[in-house]
Scaffold this motif. Structure first.
Motif, PDB file in Angstrom:
ATOM      1  N   ILE C  48       0.856  -1.285  -0.050  1.00 50.66           N
ATOM      2  CA  ILE C  48       0.000  -0.190  -0.008  1.00 50.66           C
ATOM      3  C   ILE C  48       0.966   1.273   0.241  1.00 50.66           C
ATOM      4  O   ILE C  48       0.490   2.317  -0.822  1.00 50.66           O
ATOM      5  N   GLY C  49       2.084   1.046   0.764  1.00 52.92           N
ATOM      6  CA  GLY C  49       3.035   2.096   0.818  1.00 52.92           C
ATOM      7  C   GLY C  49       3.308   2.703  -0.419  1.00 52.92           C
ATOM      8  O   GLY C  49       3.897   3.724  -0.669  1.00 52.92           O
ATOM      9  N   ILE C  50       3.694   1.665  -1.330  1.00 48.86           N
ATOM     10  CA  ILE C  50       4.382   1.966  -2.696  1.00 48.86           C
ATOM     11  C   ILE C  50       3.032   2.280  -3.550  1.00 48.86           C
ATOM     12  O   ILE C  50       3.101   3.291  -4.302  1.00 48.86           O
ATOM     13  N   LEU C  51       1.928   1.857  -3.419  1.00 52.00           N
ATOM     14  CA  LEU C  51       0.515   2.026  -4.393  1.00 52.00           C
ATOM     15  C   LEU C  51       0.163   3.743  -4.136  1.00 52.00           C
ATOM     16  O   LEU C  51       0.080   4.170  -5.298  1.00 52.00           O
ATOM     17  N   ILE C  52       0.388   4.239  -2.875  1.00 51.18           N
ATOM     18  CA  ILE C  52      -0.110   5.570  -2.746  1.00 51.18           C
ATOM     19  C   ILE C  52       0.767   6.642  -3.577  1.00 51.18           C
ATOM     20  O   ILE C  52       0.328   7.340  -4.375  1.00 51.18           O
ATOM     21  N   PRO C  53       2.363   6.463  -3.185  1.00 51.99           N
ATOM     22  CA  PRO C  53       3.140   7.546  -4.091  1.00 51.99           C
ATOM     23  C   PRO C  53       2.974   7.016  -5.705  1.00 51.99           C
ATOM     24  O   PRO C  53       3.073   7.971  -6.289  1.00 51.99           O
ATOM     25  N   PHE C  54       2.664   5.849  -5.835  1.00 51.89           N
ATOM     26  CA  PHE C  54       2.540   5.558  -7.276  1.00 51.89           C
ATOM     27  C   PHE C  54       1.318   6.363  -7.916  1.00 51.89           C
ATOM     28  O   PHE C  54       1.451   6.908  -8.848  1.00 51.89           O
ATOM     29  N   GLY C  55       0.309   6.157  -7.264  1.00 50.72           N
ATOM     30  CA  GLY C  55      -1.043   6.943  -7.766  1.00 50.72           C
ATOM     31  C   GLY C  55      -0.858   8.582  -7.826  1.00 50.72           C
ATOM     32  O   GLY C  55      -1.193   9.231  -8.707  1.00 50.72           O
ATOM     33  N   THR C  56       0.230   8.990  -6.578  1.00 53.21           N
ATOM     34  CA  THR C  56       0.206  10.426  -6.527  1.00 53.21           C
ATOM     35  C   THR C  56       1.042  10.895  -7.928  1.00 53.21           C
ATOM     36  O   THR C  56       1.014  11.759  -8.639  1.00 53.21           O
ATOM     37  N   ALA C  57       2.162   9.845  -8.031  1.00 53.59           N
ATOM     38  CA  ALA C  57       2.841  10.186  -9.497  1.00 53.59           C
ATOM     39  C   ALA C  57       2.069  10.342 -10.708  1.00 53.59           C
ATOM     40  O   ALA C  57       2.030  11.254 -11.502  1.00 53.59           O
ATOM     41  N   ILE C  58       0.923   9.396 -10.979  1.00 52.89           N
ATOM     42  CA  ILE C  58       0.119   9.565 -12.082  1.00 52.89           C
ATOM     43  C   ILE C  58      -0.496  10.730 -11.859  1.00 52.89           C
ATOM     44  O   ILE C  58      -0.777  11.564 -12.966  1.00 52.89           O
ATOM     45  N   TRP C  59      -1.129  11.287 -10.712  1.00 53.20           N
ATOM     46  CA  TRP C  59      -1.796  12.432 -10.559  1.00 53.20           C
ATOM     47  C   TRP C  59      -1.091  13.643 -11.227  1.00 53.20           C
ATOM     48  O   TRP C  59      -1.416  14.636 -11.874  1.00 53.20           O
ATOM     49  N   TYR C  60       0.230  13.687 -10.662  1.00 54.34           N
ATOM     50  CA  TYR C  60       1.324  14.650 -10.938  1.00 54.34           C
ATOM     51  C   TYR C  60       1.312  14.705 -12.363  1.00 54.34           C
ATOM     52  O   TYR C  60       1.483  15.808 -13.226  1.00 54.34           O
ATOM     53  N   SER C  61       1.534  13.568 -12.988  1.00 50.15           N
ATOM     54  CA  SER C  61       1.661  13.502 -14.545  1.00 50.15           C
ATOM     55  C   SER C  61       0.572  14.028 -15.437  1.00 50.15           C
ATOM     56  O   SER C  61       0.665  14.374 -16.735  1.00 50.15           O
ATOM     57  N   LEU C  62      -0.493  14.410 -14.760  1.00 52.66           N
ATOM     58  CA  LEU C  62      -1.762  14.929 -15.405  1.00 52.66           C
ATOM     59  C   LEU C  62      -2.068  16.366 -15.102  1.00 52.66           C
ATOM     60  O   LEU C  62      -3.053  16.881 -15.552  1.00 52.66           O
ATOM     61  N   GLN C  63      -0.720  16.917 -14.544  1.00 55.07           N
ATOM     62  CA  GLN C  63      -0.920  18.286 -14.225  1.00 55.07           C
ATOM     63  C   GLN C  63       0.013  19.047 -14.859  1.00 55.07           C
ATOM     64  O   GLN C  63       1.024  18.685 -15.067  1.00 55.07           O
ATOM     65  N   ARG C  64      -0.458  20.258 -14.877  1.00 59.44           N
ATOM     66  CA  ARG C  64       0.597  21.564 -15.188  1.00 59.44           C
ATOM     67  C   ARG C  64       1.163  21.853 -13.806  1.00 59.44           C
ATOM     68  O   ARG C  64       0.527  22.279 -13.144  1.00 59.44           O
ATOM     69  N   TYR C  65       2.532  21.445 -13.681  1.00 61.10           N
ATOM     70  CA  TYR C  65       2.939  21.669 -12.266  1.00 61.10           C
ATOM     71  C   TYR C  65       4.460  21.808 -12.286  1.00 61.10           C
ATOM     72  O   TYR C  65       5.094  21.083 -12.461  1.00 61.10           O
ATOM     73  N   ARG C  66       4.478  23.253 -12.041  1.00 59.94           N
ATOM     74  CA  ARG C  66       6.009  23.799 -11.809  1.00 59.94           C
ATOM     75  C   ARG C  66       6.281  24.319 -10.495  1.00 59.94           C
ATOM     76  O   ARG C  66       5.425  25.157 -10.206  1.00 59.94           O
ATOM     77  N   LEU C  67       7.217  23.947  -9.886  1.00 57.79           N
ATOM     78  CA  LEU C  67       7.226  24.501  -8.295  1.00 57.79           C
ATOM     79  C   LEU C  67       7.455  26.121  -8.720  1.00 57.79           C
ATOM     80  O   LEU C  67       7.117  26.926  -7.514  1.00 57.79           O
ATOM     81  N   SER C  68       7.986  26.381  -9.730  1.00 59.94           N
ATOM     82  CA  SER C  68       8.548  27.922  -9.700  1.00 59.94           C
ATOM     83  C   SER C  68       7.159  28.808 -10.297  1.00 59.94           C
ATOM     84  O   SER C  68       7.366  29.846 -10.170  1.00 59.94           O
ATOM     85  N   GLN C  69       6.320  28.024 -10.626  1.00 64.01           N
ATOM     86  CA  GLN C  69       4.906  28.979 -10.841  1.00 64.01           C
ATOM     87  C   GLN C  69       3.686  28.204 -10.025  1.00 64.01           C
ATOM     88  O   GLN C  69       2.980  27.672 -10.896  1.00 64.01           O
ATOM     89  N   PRO C  70       3.735  28.317  -8.898  1.00 66.98           N
ATOM     90  CA  PRO C  70       2.573  27.698  -8.284  1.00 66.98           C
ATOM     91  C   PRO C  70       1.331  28.323  -8.896  1.00 66.98           C
ATOM     92  O   PRO C  70       0.363  27.406  -8.643  1.00 66.98           O
ATOM     93  N   TRP C  71       1.225  29.443  -9.021  1.00 67.44           N
ATOM     94  CA  TRP C  71       0.013  29.793  -9.401  1.00 67.44           C
ATOM     95  C   TRP C  71      -0.759  29.175 -10.589  1.00 67.44           C
ATOM     96  O   TRP C  71      -1.767  29.286 -10.854  1.00 67.44           O
ATOM     97  N   ASN C  72       0.235  28.694 -11.394  1.00 65.68           N
ATOM     98  CA  ASN C  72      -0.112  28.004 -12.534  1.00 65.68           C
ATOM     99  C   ASN C  72      -0.566  26.612 -12.761  1.00 65.68           C
ATOM    100  O   ASN C  72      -0.806  26.016 -13.513  1.00 65.68           O
ATOM    101  N   ARG C  73      -0.517  25.976 -11.385  1.00 66.51           N
ATOM    102  CA  ARG C  73      -0.708  24.801 -11.068  1.00 66.51           C
ATOM    103  C   ARG C  73      -2.403  24.213 -11.512  1.00 66.51           C
ATOM    104  O   ARG C  73      -3.207  24.875 -11.046  1.00 66.51           O
ATOM    105  N   GLY C  74      -2.429  23.271 -12.312  1.00 68.21           N
ATOM    106  CA  GLY C  74      -3.808  22.475 -12.274  1.00 68.21           C
ATOM    107  C   GLY C  74      -3.756  21.387 -13.142  1.00 68.21           C
ATOM    108  O   GLY C  74      -2.752  21.196 -13.878  1.00 68.21           O
ATOM    109  N   MET C  75      -4.811  20.909 -13.535  1.00 72.71           N
ATOM    110  CA  MET C  75      -4.867  19.585 -14.191  1.00 72.71           C
ATOM    111  C   MET C  75      -4.919  20.058 -15.792  1.00 72.71           C
ATOM    112  O   MET C  75      -5.505  21.144 -16.197  1.00 72.71           O
ATOM    113  N   ASN C  76      -3.890  19.328 -16.519  1.00 69.22           N
ATOM    114  CA  ASN C  76      -4.169  19.518 -17.764  1.00 69.22           C
ATOM    115  C   ASN C  76      -4.197  18.248 -18.508  1.00 69.22           C
ATOM    116  O   ASN C  76      -3.749  18.055 -19.871  1.00 69.22           O
TER     117      ASN C  76
END
Lengths: 285, 372, 321
Positions: C48-76
């Motif tokens: 389960i401990g592996i599956l949670i970050p794995f799910g998170t990674a999938i979620w990240y991969s579907l986002q416009r997500y740059r640490l330098s532009q936190p205002w711009n974060r969102g699902m893409n």
């Protein structure tokens, strides 16, 4: 049964000599470097004639390096200590959790057991960064970013599947009747596990434990991503050491020697177990 | 709660995936008696024994030991002793520790434990190898160690899974003589599994025949031998194997008879309903006497070959219709020379089986004999 | 003998059984159902401990997500993946990763097979050599990379010196785009060839002798023996070992990161190095995660093939005992 000509024997001998040379030379050469001062290292052409010195090792163990230019703190001993804690801790935890689970997988074909075993195995082969990168933020949230506990927990990703699959095979090789006989003789399941299954699977447990230790020790990426400076093992530490000490090549070589010595010693000491473990029980050597 | 039943198994069923291994097996073993479970390999004997010991869970049905329902009791609390066909010795313990293991479970004090192990070991003549590891023991010693381990704690119920299967012929013969005395001394209730019909007949008070997961017959050795429930059992018991001939009973004057190679064989006890039914006539080789070819009521045959088998001589003969028949006689009885002879059937030994169901057809005289 | 026997009517043993029975029904039934789950609970938790970050990674991969532009974060949604199609950097990464994995596995297989054949007979010398060859494999890859870095230093590196002797005056190893791939592959070969060798040697030594004896009797020449008997019989081992190495090699990080950090330029930008630098340097988390998911998809296919092969081999090895 085979006829070998003299020529063939010579060619075979030369090939083997070249192979040994290729695979042993780097270790040998780094060992030589670690016993030299920077002056002799930088000689051109390189030579194997020099008066050996332990000054590089002394500097690492003293934790300070005083050169004519400046003095420098060496934290490498701390890295070595971290490596020991992380590797021993991870293997210990993996054995504690993995061996009973391996027993359950081997003896009780319960619902979902194969799924769990295969999930663990398939994540052994997944890109580690895939799990590690999201974990960085979880570790911050959970407050385990700077702890051995957090790292040892993540190291289970390497150690647990290894132990589970190797030890499981050994448990499966114990005839079920031997365990039945012990239970019928009046012993409960735990006594049977402890007195029959564990001792009989000991070679497998040793092989798996040894291999898990070496993999944990040699791991780089987990600690690179997740460990703070004071929890870094030698693999990460040595790389940082290169950047910090710059041109102190003798010390770098000594640090490398100290870092690889434990696993090499283990490998030579218990090579039989290793070969068995490396093939994950696919081959009985 | 019946105190006389040492073991009773009721309607025990077990299947592995689609394979039904045990099918509503039911039987009782009175206290201190030995029941032999006999059957071909794959009949489910070993699984049945494991279910009784608790090593395998049955799907349904109950097991009672000394009147207590132990179906849900784990194996360590059932108080049974078991010897395995492959011995199942603990390879990392020496013979002493192997034998002592049930006593250790009872937390016996060391002194009496050593004494007990010693006396069992002496009984089984392995007291000189107690410090040997299993791999240093001969097969015979392993078998005795396994037996000693099963006996050590004096269990009320003893389960022996073909313990003589993997030992050599000489030892098997010795143990076959020794075992009944050993078991009788202990007065334990015993279930003994074997594939060897001679062993079954030598050891059991009663024999239960298991075939394809079902108990097909339970009875004394003599009863099963003389009145087998069906053709399979008739063939399993007896060496050389029983002669079987296709016949159709017909009415001959007042009696019922069958025709074997032009010779009428009378069936004085058969009931009328067998007339015209396709049957198999069974006759054991030792129930055939060899006579001169012209003796009345003897089937005329020509003897093709004779061969010694154990303490008997077996004759292979061919009837005028081309059927093979086996006859056996004690080795010391002189033989009529090869060639034409007569086979005289002992009327009491003649059995009749229904050809379709393969079941034995009761002939009335049997009822008077049911004393065994 | 102990006096406890059923002979004396309602003996102590009799009472013991009924007493145990009550406990037995509960303890027996519960433990049989639950015990295996209890035993494997920690392993389950790790799962389960592996599956949670794995799910998170999938979620990240579907986002416009740059640490330098936190205002711009969102699902893409699939945009990160779609961008790859038109992005030369991505194709470079894919190509470098595949070339690296392909070359290392083929070279290590050939070398490992050759060494295994040389060491096939169980002589004392051969056993000694095979033990010695374990040492590179037991060296942490990142430390092996460091060792080669020291040996390829342009000022004092022994390998640079050898190259000079061989007439390559200015051989720059990892810092030259034309030789960087050669250098990292050399280190990979040094570390992992022994793995191939060990598996293949164990496979060779477990082959039944009869076909070889028959071939010798029939006078089959030895080089033909290799192609017609040895290699076909060894094939399952070759396949398992190669798939295993391929799985590891396509994810190589340690050696490349330690030697060149993916450089010079983007010569050695394999998947994990690229994803690592994306995450920590350009802090483009969405892209980094999408890269890793693609790598995961590749390894998933490979690992299924490997596991199937490996389990078959394992069954066979254990069946022979």
């Amino acid at each position: 049964m085979q006829h070998q000509s003299v020529l063939e024997n010579w060619l075979r001998g030369i090939a083997l000599a070249l192979i040994v040379l290729f695979f042993m030379f780097p270790i040998f050469w780094i060992l030589l470097m670690s016993l030299q001062t920077n002056e002799t290292i930088l000689r051109s052409p390189p030579s194997m004639v020099f008066s050996p010195t332990l000054s590089n090792y002394q500097a690492i163990f003293a934790g300070r390096l005083d050169s004519n230019a400046a003095s420098l703190d060496i934290r490498f001993l701390g890295n070595l200590w971290n490596s020991i804690i992380l590797s021993v801790g991870s293997v210990g935890v993996a054995l504690l959790f993995g061996v009973p689970a391996a027993y359950a997988f081997a003896r009780y074909k319960f619902r979902g057991s194969e799924d769990i075993a295969f999930t663990l195995l398939s994540f052994r082969f997944a890109p580690p960064l895939l799990v590690l990168l999201p974990l960085t933020s979880y570790f911050q949230t959970l407050g385990i970013a700077d702890t051995y506990f957090g790292l040892i927990w993540v190291y289970q990703l390497i150690c647990l599947p290894l132990i589970l699959w190797i030890v499981r095979g050994y448990f499966e090789d114990i005839p079920a009747d031997v365990e039945h006989a012990y239970r019928i003789a009046g012993h409960g399941w735990f006594a049977t596990f402890r007195n029959i299954a564990l001792p009989l699977a000991r070679p497998g447990i040793a092989a798996a434990g040894l291999l898990a230790f070496i993999f944990a020790w040699n791991n780089f990426i987990f600690a690179l991503v997740l460990a703070s400076a004071d929890k870094q093992p030698v693999t990460v530490g040595a790389l940082a050491f290169v950047t910090a000490s710059g041109i102190q090549y003798g010390q770098i070589a000594a640090a490398v020697v100290l870092s690889i010595a434990p696993t090499l010693a283990l490998a030579l000491y218990a090579q039989r177990y290793l070969v068995e473990g490396l093939s994950l029980g696919a081959v009985k050597g | 709660m019946s105190v006389t039943a040492g073991l009773s198994v009721t309607s025990l069923s077990k299947s592995f995936k689609d394979l039904q291994v045990l099918d509503k097996v039911t039987f009782d073993v009175p206290k201190s008696e030995t029941l032999v479970l006999f059957g071909p390999s794959g009949a489910g004997k070993t699984v049945l024994l494991r279910c009784i010991a608790g090593a395998v869970d049955a799907d349904s049905g109950t097991v009672q030991i000394d009147g207590d329902d132990v179906t849900q009791v784990p194996p360590e609390s059932r108080g049974v002793g078991m010897a395995f066909q492959n011995f199942a010795l603990f390879p990392h313990m020496n013979a002493f520790e192997n034998i002592a293991s049930p006593l250790r479970a009872q937390r016996q004090p060391r002194l009496s434990l050593a004494e007990t192990v010693d006396s069992v070991a002496r009984l089984l003549k392995i007291d000189h190898v107690l410090d040997h590891a299993p791999r240093e023991l001969s097969n015979g010693q392993k078998q005795r160690t396994a037996l000693a381990r099963a006996l050590a704690a004096e269990p009320g119920l003893l389960l022996l899974d073909d313990p003589l299967r993997n030992v050599d012929a000489k030892l098997r013969f010795e143990m076959r003589l020794e075992l009944p005395r050993l078991l009788a001394d202990r007065q334990a209730t015993v279930v003994y599994v074997t594939q060897d019909y001679k062993e079954a007949m030598a050891l059991g008070d009663r024999i239960a025949v298991l075939d394809q997961g079902r108990i097909v017959q339970i009875g004394s050795a003599a009863a099963i031998y003389r009145r087998p429930a069906n053709i399979t059992i008739a063939k399993l018991f007896g060496d050389p194997v029983i002669n079987l001939l296709e016949v159709v009973p017909e009415r001959e004057k007042q009696a019922i008879s069958v025709q074997v190679s032009n010779q009428q064989i009378m069936l004085p006890h058969a009931a009328d309903d067998v007339i015209g039914r396709p049957c198999m006539l069974g006759i054991r080789p030792e129930d055939i006497a060899i006579t001169a070819p012209d003796v009345p009521a003897a089937v005329p045959v020509s003897i093709e070959a004779e061969t010694p088998l154990n303490e008997k001589i077996v004759s292979l003969a061919i009837t005028q219709r081309g059927r093979e028949l086996l006859a056996s006689r004690p080795a010391d009885v002189a033989s009529p020379s090869a060639g034409a002879a007569g086979f005289l059937f002992n009327g009491d030994g003649v059995m009749l089986f229904d050809r379709e169901s393969e079941r034995r057809i009761d002939m009335q005289s049997d009822s008077g004999k049911k004393t065994a | 003998m102990t006096g406890r026997s059923h002979r004396f009517g309602l003996s102590p043993r009799f009472e013991k059984i009924s007493e145990v029975q009550h406990k037995g029904i509960r303890a027996g039934r519960i433990s049989r159902e639950v015990l295996p789950y209890l035993l494997s609970l920690p392993a389950l938790l790790v799962c389960i401990g592996i599956l949670i970050p794995f799910g998170t990674a999938i979620w990240y991969s579907l986002q416009r997500y740059r640490l330098s532009q936190p205002w711009n974060r969102g699902m893409n949604w699939g945009e990160n993946y779609l961008n790859f199609l038109s992005e030369p950097d991505f194709w470079n990464t894919l190509q470098v990763s595949l070339v690296y994995a392909g070359l290392t596995v083929v070279l290590e297989l050939l070398l490992g097979l050759g060494i295994a054949l040389l060491l096939r007979r169980r002589t004392r010398l051969n056993n000694f050599i095979s033990v010695i060859l374990l040492m590179p494999l037991m060296t942490a890859p990142v430390l092996a990379a460091l060792m080669f870095k020291l040996m390829t230093n342009p000022n004092f590196g022994i390998l640079s010196y050898f190259m000079q002797l061989a007439g390559f005056e200015d051989f720059r190893w990892g810092s030259d785009p034309s030789t960087a791939l050669f250098t990292v592959i050399l280190v990979d070969i040094w570390v992992y060839t022994p793995f191939m060798m060990i598996l293949l040697l164990a496979g060779l030594r477990s082959l039944p002798p009869q076909p070889f004896e028959a071939a010798a009797l029939d006078g089959v020449p030895r080089w033909q023996q290799f192609w017609r008997i040895t290699l076909p019989m060894l094939m399952p081992y070759v396949l398992t070992a190669s798939l295993f190495r391929l799985l590891d090699s396509i994810q190589q990080f340690d050696i490349i990161y330690a030697l060149t950090q993916g450089g010079p330029g983007d010569t050695l930008m394999v998947f994990q190095v690229e994803a690592y630098l994306n995450f920590f340097q350009s802090t483009n988390i969405g892209r980094s995660a999408a890269l890793l998911i693609i790598l995961w998809a590749i390894t998933f296919v490979l690992s299924n093939m490997f596991v199937k092969n490996w389990l078959r081999l394992r069954e066979r090895a254990r069946g022979e005992i």
